[in-house]
Scaffold this active site. Structure first.
Site, PDB file in Angstrom:
ATOM      1  N   TYR A   1       6.425 -10.209   7.030  1.00  0.00           N
ATOM      2  CA  TYR A   1       6.408  -8.763   7.227  1.00  0.00           C
ATOM      3  C   TYR A   1       6.997  -8.417   8.588  1.00  0.00           C
ATOM      4  O   TYR A   1       6.930  -9.205   9.536  1.00  0.00           O
ATOM      5  CB  TYR A   1       4.974  -8.226   7.172  1.00  0.00           C
ATOM      6  CG  TYR A   1       4.341  -8.221   5.809  1.00  0.00           C
ATOM      7  CD1 TYR A   1       4.389  -7.089   5.001  1.00  0.00           C
ATOM      8  CD2 TYR A   1       3.680  -9.346   5.329  1.00  0.00           C
ATOM      9  CE1 TYR A   1       3.794  -7.078   3.750  1.00  0.00           C
ATOM     10  CE2 TYR A   1       3.082  -9.348   4.078  1.00  0.00           C
ATOM     11  CZ  TYR A   1       3.143  -8.209   3.297  1.00  0.00           C
ATOM     12  OH  TYR A   1       2.551  -8.201   2.058  1.00  0.00           O
TER      13      TYR A   1
ATOM     14  N   ASP B   1       0.820  -1.210   0.000  1.00  0.00           N
ATOM     15  CA  ASP B   1       0.000   0.000   0.000  1.00  0.00           C
ATOM     16  C   ASP B   1       0.855   1.261   0.000  1.00  0.00           C
ATOM     17  O   ASP B   1       2.080   1.203   0.132  1.00  0.00           O
ATOM     18  CB  ASP B   1      -0.908   0.023   1.230  1.00  0.00           C
ATOM     19  CG  ASP B   1      -2.001  -1.025   1.172  1.00  0.00           C
ATOM     20  OD1 ASP B   1      -2.391  -1.404   0.052  1.00  0.00           O
ATOM     21  OD2 ASP B   1      -2.460  -1.458   2.245  1.00  0.00           O
TER      22      ASP B   1
END
Length: 285
Positions: free
Chosen positions: A127, A69
């Site tokens: 992540y 994003d």
């Protein structure tokens, strides 16, 4: 070439065409995310394709392992593209980097078998979400970490995180606009690590929903601050309702640090990143 939109890489490479995989790292702060946007809106994909097209002297389109994003970073993104142009691997790295802005870098290049796919061949993604926990906001790490001025109890966060490990319906942690077909994902580990003033959420799973890591981080920080009980993480998970999940954490501290593939592809594995966490031990598994 400003008016040329590169074709997307095919599912498998055609005869006479090479499939090239690249490792990519980038600082996402000034980009509207990975995915190519309308003209004039900066994206990591557009910048990379433009640089690769200059090296190839023809339009190049890439497919990535995971679309990040706006303002989200990566130290372990993987992409692939198909080309009939012959270039040494060094040219795909050094030549592309010479045409990229300073906040995007190609880290390695490999010629891959035709059935390799950056997205669909991936077995797991990992992540890290970096939280700077201090009363004073960090000037030097601005837009590279999420600042939380409230004292966070990492013990509470660790205990709460364990209910997320395993296979679950993560509807409560997906964005409303998430287009994934299924909310059921498997988390291999959800860990909280300390590195100086930083608290790092390290999470590895088979796949992730839109905003999932940031929503998990938001819940864990709320629990760490003592605003909700440890059991709240389980309640949110079992609600299967995004409205139960609280705030979405800021994007700045989020990094895609590794994409894992079957051993047959023999892709290199660099440090997990980001750079300022170089002293943090890599916990395998």
């Amino acid at each position: 070439m400003n008016d040329v939109v590169p074709p997307a890489a095919a599912e498998s490479a055609a005869a006479g065409v090479s499939r090239i995989a690249l490792g990519i790292e980038y600082k996402g702060s000034r980009y509207r995310g990975w995915q190519r946007q309308e003209a004039g809106v900066p994206s990591v994909q557009e910048a990379l394709e433009r640089a690769l097209s200059k090296v190839a002297a023809e339009p190049v389109g890439v497919i990535c392992a995971g679309r990040t994003d706006a303002a989200v970073h990566a130290s372990g993104q993987v992409v692939h593209f198909d080309t009939a142009v012959e270039r040494p691997l060094k040219a795909w790295v050094m030549g592309t980097n010479a045409n990229l802005p300073a906040d995007i870098s190609v880290t390695w290049a490999r010629v891959m078998p035709a059935h390799f796919h950056a997205r669909f061949s991936a077995m797991a993604r990992r992540y890290r979400y970096a939280i700077y926990n201090d009363p004073i906001r960090p000037a030097h790490l601005a837009e590279e970490v999420t600042w939380n001025h409230r004292p966070l109890d990492i013990g509470r966060m660790r205990e709460a995180a364990q209910v997320l490990v395993g296979t679950h319906d993560f509807t409560s942690f997906r964005a409303v606009q998430c287009q994934a077909k299924s909310p059921v994902k498997t988390m291999h580990h959800v860990r909280l690590l300390e590195h100086g003033r930083l608290i790092v959420l390290d999470i590895r799973g088979n796949a992730f929903l839109h905003h999932m890591v940031r929503n998990i981080a938001g819940v864990l920080m709320t629990i760490g601050a003592g605003e909700r009980p440890i059991e709240w993480a389980k309640e949110v998970l079992e609600a299967r309702d995004r409205r139960a999940g609280g705030v979405t954490a800021h994007p700045y501290g989020l990094y895609l640090v590794r994409v894992e593939y079957p051993g047959e592809f023999e892709l290199p594995e660099r440090y997990l990143g980001p750079h300022f966490l170089s002293g943090l031990p890599d916990i395998v598994g």
